[in-house]
Write a protein that holds these residues in place. Structure first.
Motif, PDB file in Angstrom:
ATOM      1  N   VAL A  41      -3.279 -44.463  27.032  1.00 16.70           N
ATOM      2  CA  VAL A  41      -1.945 -44.222  28.255  1.00 16.70           C
ATOM      3  C   VAL A  41      -2.611 -44.460  29.586  1.00 16.70           C
ATOM      4  O   VAL A  41      -3.260 -43.533  29.985  1.00 16.70           O
ATOM      5  CB  VAL A  41      -1.099 -43.385  27.955  1.00 16.70           C
ATOM      6  CG1 VAL A  41      -0.059 -42.944  28.884  1.00 16.70           C
ATOM      7  CG2 VAL A  41      -0.404 -43.098  26.501  1.00 16.70           C
ATOM      8  N   GLN A  42      -1.973 -45.239  30.450  1.00 16.80           N
ATOM      9  CA  GLN A  42      -2.360 -45.072  31.952  1.00 16.80           C
ATOM     10  C   GLN A  42      -1.039 -44.362  32.648  1.00 16.80           C
ATOM     11  O   GLN A  42       0.043 -45.082  32.370  1.00 16.80           O
ATOM     12  CB  GLN A  42      -2.502 -46.505  32.635  1.00 16.80           C
ATOM     13  CG  GLN A  42      -4.010 -47.099  31.849  1.00 16.80           C
ATOM     14  CD  GLN A  42      -3.853 -47.795  30.592  1.00 16.80           C
ATOM     15  OE1 GLN A  42      -2.940 -48.525  29.901  1.00 16.80           O
ATOM     16  NE2 GLN A  42      -4.645 -47.558  29.534  1.00 16.80           N
ATOM     17  N   LEU A  43      -1.401 -43.817  33.556  1.00 15.70           N
ATOM     18  CA  LEU A  43      -0.069 -42.935  34.434  1.00 15.70           C
ATOM     19  C   LEU A  43      -0.518 -43.279  35.718  1.00 15.70           C
ATOM     20  O   LEU A  43      -1.732 -43.174  36.322  1.00 15.70           O
ATOM     21  CB  LEU A  43      -0.447 -41.502  33.897  1.00 15.70           C
ATOM     22  CG  LEU A  43      -0.193 -41.357  32.461  1.00 15.70           C
ATOM     23  CD1 LEU A  43      -0.402 -39.663  32.333  1.00 15.70           C
ATOM     24  CD2 LEU A  43       1.088 -41.673  31.997  1.00 15.70           C
ATOM     25  N   GLN A  44       0.608 -43.361  36.600  1.00 14.09           N
ATOM     26  CA  GLN A  44       0.421 -43.881  37.996  1.00 14.09           C
ATOM     27  C   GLN A  44       1.785 -42.993  38.701  1.00 14.09           C
ATOM     28  O   GLN A  44       2.836 -43.352  38.516  1.00 14.09           O
ATOM     29  CB  GLN A  44       0.479 -45.276  38.308  1.00 14.09           C
ATOM     30  CG  GLN A  44       0.596 -45.581  39.711  1.00 14.09           C
ATOM     31  CD  GLN A  44      -0.808 -45.552  40.257  1.00 14.09           C
ATOM     32  OE1 GLN A  44      -1.907 -46.041  39.503  1.00 14.09           O
ATOM     33  NE2 GLN A  44      -1.138 -45.294  41.538  1.00 14.09           N
ATOM     34  N   ALA A  45       1.143 -42.006  39.380  1.00 16.51           N
ATOM     35  CA  ALA A  45       2.208 -41.134  40.023  1.00 16.51           C
ATOM     36  C   ALA A  45       2.370 -41.593  41.484  1.00 16.51           C
ATOM     37  O   ALA A  45       1.502 -42.162  42.166  1.00 16.51           O
ATOM     38  CB  ALA A  45       1.649 -39.654  40.132  1.00 16.51           C
ATOM     39  N   SER A  46       3.542 -41.173  41.902  1.00 19.84           N
ATOM     40  CA  SER A  46       3.854 -41.597  43.482  1.00 19.84           C
ATOM     41  C   SER A  46       4.979 -40.961  43.902  1.00 19.84           C
ATOM     42  O   SER A  46       5.722 -40.162  43.130  1.00 19.84           O
ATOM     43  CB  SER A  46       4.203 -43.174  43.400  1.00 19.84           C
ATOM     44  OG  SER A  46       5.332 -43.402  42.643  1.00 19.84           O
ATOM     45  N   GLY A  47       5.215 -40.812  45.166  1.00 18.47           N
ATOM     46  CA  GLY A  47       6.389 -40.199  45.667  1.00 18.47           C
ATOM     47  C   GLY A  47       6.043 -38.872  46.533  1.00 18.47           C
ATOM     48  O   GLY A  47       7.095 -38.174  47.021  1.00 18.47           O
ATOM     49  N   GLY A  48       4.741 -38.579  46.568  1.00 13.14           N
ATOM     50  CA  GLY A  48       4.654 -37.288  47.411  1.00 13.14           C
ATOM     51  C   GLY A  48       4.944 -37.673  48.966  1.00 13.14           C
ATOM     52  O   GLY A  48       4.950 -38.642  49.394  1.00 13.14           O
ATOM     53  N   GLY A  49       4.719 -36.497  49.593  1.00 11.79           N
ATOM     54  CA  GLY A  49       4.980 -36.610  51.214  1.00 11.79           C
ATOM     55  C   GLY A  49       5.240 -35.267  51.810  1.00 11.79           C
ATOM     56  O   GLY A  49       5.035 -34.107  51.058  1.00 11.79           O
ATOM     57  N   ASP A 102      -0.775 -32.859  19.698  1.00  6.32           N
ATOM     58  CA  ASP A 102      -2.010 -32.528  20.195  1.00  6.32           C
ATOM     59  C   ASP A 102      -1.535 -31.117  21.106  1.00  6.32           C
ATOM     60  O   ASP A 102      -0.441 -31.144  21.955  1.00  6.32           O
ATOM     61  CB  ASP A 102      -2.710 -33.383  20.984  1.00  6.32           C
ATOM     62  CG  ASP A 102      -3.314 -34.429  20.168  1.00  6.32           C
ATOM     63  OD1 ASP A 102      -3.692 -35.484  20.809  1.00  6.32           O
ATOM     64  OD2 ASP A 102      -3.704 -34.248  19.188  1.00  6.32           O
ATOM     65  N   ALA A 103      -2.420 -30.233  21.542  1.00  6.98           N
ATOM     66  CA  ALA A 103      -2.169 -29.269  22.296  1.00  6.98           C
ATOM     67  C   ALA A 103      -2.503 -29.539  23.652  1.00  6.98           C
ATOM     68  O   ALA A 103      -1.993 -29.222  24.652  1.00  6.98           O
ATOM     69  CB  ALA A 103      -2.860 -27.979  21.638  1.00  6.98           C
ATOM     70  N   ARG A 104      -3.495 -30.301  23.678  1.00  9.52           N
ATOM     71  CA  ARG A 104      -3.960 -30.731  25.059  1.00  9.52           C
ATOM     72  C   ARG A 104      -3.511 -32.018  25.508  1.00  9.52           C
ATOM     73  O   ARG A 104      -3.370 -32.989  24.930  1.00  9.52           O
ATOM     74  CB  ARG A 104      -5.581 -30.590  25.135  1.00  9.52           C
ATOM     75  CG  ARG A 104      -6.147 -29.172  24.686  1.00  9.52           C
ATOM     76  CD  ARG A 104      -7.703 -29.381  24.838  1.00  9.52           C
ATOM     77  NE  ARG A 104      -8.196 -29.737  26.056  1.00  9.52           N
ATOM     78  CZ  ARG A 104      -9.434 -29.891  26.384  1.00  9.52           C
ATOM     79  NH1 ARG A 104     -10.352 -29.840  25.479  1.00  9.52           N
ATOM     80  NH2 ARG A 104      -9.867 -29.996  27.570  1.00  9.52           N
ATOM     81  N   TYR A 105      -3.331 -31.918  27.144  1.00  6.19           N
ATOM     82  CA  TYR A 105      -3.079 -33.286  27.545  1.00  6.19           C
ATOM     83  C   TYR A 105      -4.328 -34.147  27.736  1.00  6.19           C
ATOM     84  O   TYR A 105      -5.330 -33.819  28.563  1.00  6.19           O
ATOM     85  CB  TYR A 105      -2.362 -33.136  28.961  1.00  6.19           C
ATOM     86  CG  TYR A 105      -1.017 -32.409  28.898  1.00  6.19           C
ATOM     87  CD1 TYR A 105      -0.768 -31.176  28.587  1.00  6.19           C
ATOM     88  CD2 TYR A 105       0.226 -33.390  29.055  1.00  6.19           C
ATOM     89  CE1 TYR A 105       0.645 -30.786  28.264  1.00  6.19           C
ATOM     90  CE2 TYR A 105       1.568 -33.065  28.834  1.00  6.19           C
ATOM     91  CZ  TYR A 105       1.779 -31.710  28.398  1.00  6.19           C
ATOM     92  OH  TYR A 105       2.879 -31.091  28.372  1.00  6.19           O
ATOM     93  N   ASN A 106      -4.155 -35.321  27.235  1.00  6.34           N
ATOM     94  CA  ASN A 106      -5.384 -36.228  27.270  1.00  6.34           C
ATOM     95  C   ASN A 106      -5.514 -37.027  28.265  1.00  6.34           C
ATOM     96  O   ASN A 106      -6.458 -37.892  28.478  1.00  6.34           O
ATOM     97  CB  ASN A 106      -5.653 -36.745  25.896  1.00  6.34           C
ATOM     98  CG  ASN A 106      -6.055 -35.764  24.759  1.00  6.34           C
ATOM     99  OD1 ASN A 106      -6.817 -34.977  25.198  1.00  6.34           O
ATOM    100  ND2 ASN A 106      -5.158 -35.798  23.787  1.00  6.34           N
ATOM    101  N   TYR A 107      -4.207 -37.416  28.828  1.00  7.20           N
ATOM    102  CA  TYR A 107      -4.085 -38.483  29.865  1.00  7.20           C
ATOM    103  C   TYR A 107      -3.474 -38.079  30.892  1.00  7.20           C
ATOM    104  O   TYR A 107      -2.650 -37.235  30.965  1.00  7.20           O
ATOM    105  CB  TYR A 107      -3.224 -39.834  29.234  1.00  7.20           C
ATOM    106  CG  TYR A 107      -3.749 -40.209  27.809  1.00  7.20           C
ATOM    107  CD1 TYR A 107      -2.937 -39.752  26.689  1.00  7.20           C
ATOM    108  CD2 TYR A 107      -4.423 -41.207  27.458  1.00  7.20           C
ATOM    109  CE1 TYR A 107      -3.630 -40.023  25.463  1.00  7.20           C
ATOM    110  CE2 TYR A 107      -5.120 -41.650  26.550  1.00  7.20           C
ATOM    111  CZ  TYR A 107      -4.414 -40.869  25.254  1.00  7.20           C
ATOM    112  OH  TYR A 107      -4.824 -41.372  24.187  1.00  7.20           O
ATOM    113  N   TRP A 108      -4.267 -38.662  32.080  1.00  5.28           N
ATOM    114  CA  TRP A 108      -3.765 -38.156  33.370  1.00  5.28           C
ATOM    115  C   TRP A 108      -3.720 -39.094  34.473  1.00  5.28           C
ATOM    116  O   TRP A 108      -4.559 -39.875  34.271  1.00  5.28           O
ATOM    117  CB  TRP A 108      -5.035 -37.111  33.987  1.00  5.28           C
ATOM    118  CG  TRP A 108      -4.689 -35.726  33.105  1.00  5.28           C
ATOM    119  CD1 TRP A 108      -5.722 -35.607  32.033  1.00  5.28           C
ATOM    120  CD2 TRP A 108      -4.243 -34.685  33.401  1.00  5.28           C
ATOM    121  NE1 TRP A 108      -5.471 -34.436  31.343  1.00  5.28           N
ATOM    122  CE2 TRP A 108      -4.514 -33.630  32.430  1.00  5.28           C
ATOM    123  CE3 TRP A 108      -3.279 -34.122  34.482  1.00  5.28           C
ATOM    124  CZ2 TRP A 108      -3.822 -32.453  32.288  1.00  5.28           C
ATOM    125  CZ3 TRP A 108      -2.936 -32.716  34.205  1.00  5.28           C
ATOM    126  CH2 TRP A 108      -2.949 -32.027  33.423  1.00  5.28           C
ATOM    127  N   GLY A 109      -2.956 -39.274  35.346  1.00  3.65           N
ATOM    128  CA  GLY A 109      -2.526 -39.924  36.515  1.00  3.65           C
ATOM    129  C   GLY A 109      -3.513 -39.241  37.656  1.00  3.65           C
ATOM    130  O   GLY A 109      -3.756 -38.003  37.582  1.00  3.65           O
TER     131      GLY A 109
END
Length: 118
Positions: free
Chosen positions: A1-9, A102-109
C-alpha cells in the motif's frame, strides 16, 4: 500500500484544517487506516483510526470531539478533519495502514506538517 498525505499548513488556535491521504496499490477492504502525529522532541502518537470495511472509528482522548476521521471508498482516500485546533496539536501528521489482523501499522505515508499558532 502506498500512502500520500497532504493538507498540512499553518492555522491559528481555534481554527480548522483538513488532511487527506491517498491510498493506492491494494484493495483496502481488509485494512485499518490510521493517523498518527509526532510533535518536536516527542514520540509519535496515535491520533485516530478507521476500519475500511465497517467504517468503525476510534480516537485518542486528546482529539476526541475535535477531530473526525473518514474515508471515501470510491476515491481510496482517508481524511482527518481537525477542528478547534490547539497549539499542542502542532506536529507532523502521518497516515498509516495495517491489515486488520495485524497489530502493527506496516505502511506509512510521508508526513505533513500542521502548525497551530497561539
Amino acid at each position: 500500500v502506498q500512502l500520500q498525505a497532504s493538507g498540512g499548513g499553518l492555522v491559528q488556535a481555534g481554527g480548522s484544517l483538513g488532511l487527506s491521504c491517498a491510498a493506492s496499490g491494494r484493495t483496502l477492504n481488509n485494512y485499518v487506516m490510521g493517523w498518527f502525529r509526532q510533535a518536536p522532541g516527542k514520540e509519535r502518537e496515535f491520533v485516530a483510526r478507521i476500519w475500511w470495511r465497517s467504517d468503525s472509528t476510534y480516537y485518542a482522548d486528546s482529539v476526541k470531539g475535535r477531530f473526525t476521521i473518514s474515508r471515501d471508498n470510491a476515491k481510496n482516500m482517508v481524511y482527518l478533519q481537525m477542528n478547534s485546533l490547539k497549539p499542542e496539536d502542532t506536529a507532523v501528521y502521518y497516515c498509516a495502514a495495517r491489515v486488520q489482523a495485524d497489530a502493527r501499522y506496516n505502511y506509512w505515508g510521508q508526513g505533513t506538517l500542521v502548525t497551530v499558532s497561539s
